[in-house]
Write an enzyme that holds these catalytic residues in place. Structure first.
Site, PDB file in Angstrom:
ATOM      1  N   ARG A   1       0.850  -1.116   0.181  1.00 33.26           N
ATOM      2  CA  ARG A   1      -0.031   0.013   0.046  1.00 33.26           C
ATOM      3  C   ARG A   1       0.931   1.145  -0.093  1.00 33.26           C
ATOM      4  O   ARG A   1       1.813   1.266   0.542  1.00 33.26           O
ATOM      5  CB  ARG A   1      -0.990  -0.132   1.307  1.00 33.26           C
TER       6      ARG A   1
ATOM      7  N   GLU B   1      -2.621   8.134  -4.485  1.00 32.05           N
ATOM      8  CA  GLU B   1      -3.368   7.403  -5.207  1.00 32.05           C
ATOM      9  C   GLU B   1      -4.593   7.735  -6.048  1.00 32.05           C
ATOM     10  O   GLU B   1      -5.427   8.070  -5.101  1.00 32.05           O
ATOM     11  CB  GLU B   1      -3.270   5.826  -4.938  1.00 32.05           C
TER      12      GLU B   1
ATOM     13  N   HIS C   1      -1.382   0.522  -9.926  1.00 27.32           N
ATOM     14  CA  HIS C   1      -2.213  -0.342  -8.799  1.00 27.32           C
ATOM     15  C   HIS C   1      -2.789  -1.817  -9.914  1.00 27.32           C
ATOM     16  O   HIS C   1      -3.815  -2.024  -9.652  1.00 27.32           O
ATOM     17  CB  HIS C   1      -2.982   0.184  -7.934  1.00 27.32           C
TER      18      HIS C   1
HETATM   19  C1  GLV Z   1      -5.270  -4.822  -3.948  1.00 24.47           C
HETATM   20  O1  GLV Z   1      -4.484  -3.867  -3.636  1.00 24.47           O
HETATM   21  C2  GLV Z   1      -5.792  -5.666  -2.947  1.00 24.47           C
HETATM   22  O2  GLV Z   1      -5.695  -5.534  -1.699  1.00 24.47           O
HETATM   23  O3  GLV Z   1      -6.467  -6.697  -3.378  1.00 24.47           O
END
Ligand code: GLV
Ligand code: GLV
Length: 327
Positions: free
Chosen positions: A240, A269, A288
Site C-alpha cells: 500500500r 493514489e 495498482h
Molecule cells: C489490492 O491491492 C488488494 O488489496 O486486493
C-alpha cells in the site's frame, strides 16, 4: 418475495455479477457503471436500501456512511486489503466485512517480481530508448543494470504474498532475508533468514514490501529507513502506498540515496502526471495492477460475490474479516 437489493460499486468481471444476478434471494443488483468511483454522497445514495455492498478498495466505508445506510448487513471487498473499511465501526453495527485473501497471492507475487526485474534491468528505460529512435549501435556501457541472480532480496512482511515472492527469488538464485511478526517454519523451507528491519535494509539489494497498511506500518519506510539502504538498492512496493513516505522517497531517488524504486501502489493514489516521482528516471510506477490478470480478477469477483451471498443467506462466508459478528 421481491428479494433484497445489493450494490456493486464498479463494473467487476461478469463472473461475479452473474453470481449476484442469478441468486434467487436478490431482487435487484444496483451497479455503479462509471469508470470513476462514486464520491461519498453518491456512495450513500447507491447503498441506500441495500442489504449488501460489493465494494472496491477505492470506496471509503466509514462509520458515517454505515450510519446512513442502516439496512446494510455485509460489505464484501473485492480485494485482499481492507484498509478502506472501518472494520471496528462495521463490527459495532453488526455489518460483516469480507475480503478475497489467498486468491491473488501468486498473481501479486508475479508482479512484484516483474517490477524487481524491470527495474534491475532498466526495461522501461530501454523501451523508451528504442521508441525514441536513439538505438544506433550495441553499446558497451548502454543501460547497465544490476544482477538479480546472486543478489540479496529483503522481504518486509513474510505473509502469504511475501512467501510467494521468496519462492520466486529462490528460483532466481537470490539470497533472501525477511522481517516477520511471527517466525514461521516455512522460512526454512524457502531458505529465508530473518532480520530486523534495519539490518534487512542495510543488507538487501532489493527491498520488497508485503505488509498490510495499519497505523504501525504507515510511513514505515521514511527518510531514516531509506538512508540505511545501499545506494545501489531498489525499493519495490506492491503493498500500500502510505507504507512509504513519498516525499522522503522522491528525495532519496533524487539524491542517489537509493538507486531506484518500482511501485505498484503510491501515496497519493492515483499519481498525477506532474507528480515529482514521475519526473525521475529511476522511478518505475504502474497503476495498482498487481492482481490484474483475467483469471485472478474473475476469481476475486466470484469469491467477493459468494462471500456477500453467504452472509445474506445466514451462512459463514469463506472469508470474513470480523467473524465475531456471526456469533
Ligand atoms: C489490492 O491491492 C488488494 O488489496 O486486493
Ligand atoms: C551480447 O549480445 C553478446 O554477444 O555478448
Amino acid at each position: 418475495m421481491a428479494g433484497v437489493t445489493v450494490a456493486v460499486t464498479r463494473a467487476i468481471p461478469e463472473a461475479g455479477l452473474d453470481r449476484l444476478n442469478d441468486a434467487p434471494e436478490i431482487g435487484d443488483v444496483r451497479l455503479w457503471a462509471d469508470d470513476l468511483p462514486p464520491d461519498p454522497e453518491e456512495l450513500v445514495a447507491l447503498l441506500a436500501g441495500c442489504a449488501g455492498a460489493l465494494t472496491l478498495l477505492t470506496d471509503q466505508i466509514d462509520a458515517e456512511i454505515l450510519d446512513r445506510v442502516p439496512g446494510l448487513r455485509v460489505v464484501s471487498n473485492y480485494a485482499v486489503g481492507y484498509d478502506n473499511i472501518d472494520v471496528e465501526a462495521a463490527t459495532e453495527r453488526g455489518v460483516a466485512v469480507c475480503n478475497t485473501p489467498g486468491i491473488l497471492t501468486e498473481t501479486t507475487a508475479d508482479l512484484a517480481f516483474a517490477l524487481l526485474m524491470a527495474s534491475a534491468r532498466r526495461i522501461p528505460e530501454g523501451v523508451d530508448y528504442v521508441r525514441a529512435g536513439r538505438w544506433q549501435t550495441w553499446g558497451p556501457r548502454l543501460l547497465l543494470g544490476q544482477d538479480i541472480h546472486g543478489a540479496t532480496l529483503g522481504i518486509v512482511g513474510l505473509g502469504r504474498i511475501g512467501q510467494a515472492v521468496a519462492a520466486r527469488a529462490r528460483g532466481f538464485g537470490m539470497r533472501i532475508l525477511a522481517t516477520a511478526r511471527h517466525e514461521d517454519p516455512v522460512a526454512d523451507e524457502l531458505g529465508v533468514e530473518y532480520r530486523d528491519l534495519d539490518d534487512l535494509l542495510r543488507e538487501a539489494d532489493f527491498v520488497s514490501l508485503h505488509v498490510d497498511l495499519s497505523p504501525e506500518t504507515t510511513g514505515m519506510i521514511g527518510a531514516d529507513e531509506l538512508a540505511l539502504m545501499k545506494p545501489t538498492a531498489t525499493l519495490i512496493n506492491t503493498a500500500r502506498g502510505p507504507v512509504v513516505d513519498t516525499g522522503a522517497l522522491v528525495e532519496a531517488l533524487r539524491e542517489g540515496t537509493i538507486a531506484g524504486a518500482a511501485l505498484d501502489v503510491t501515496d497519493p493514489e492515483p499519481l498525477s502526471a506532474d507528480h515529482p516521482l514521475l519526473a525521475l528516471p529511476n522511478a518505475l510506477v504502474v497503476p495498482h495492477i498487481a492482481s490484474a490478470t483475467v483469471a485472478t480478477r474473475d476469481r476475486m469477483a466470484t469469491v467477493a460475490a459468494d462471500n456477500l451471498l453467504a452472509v445474506l443467506r445466514g451462512r459463514r462466508p469463506e472469508h470474513i474479516v470480523n467473524p465475531e459478528i456471526l456469533a
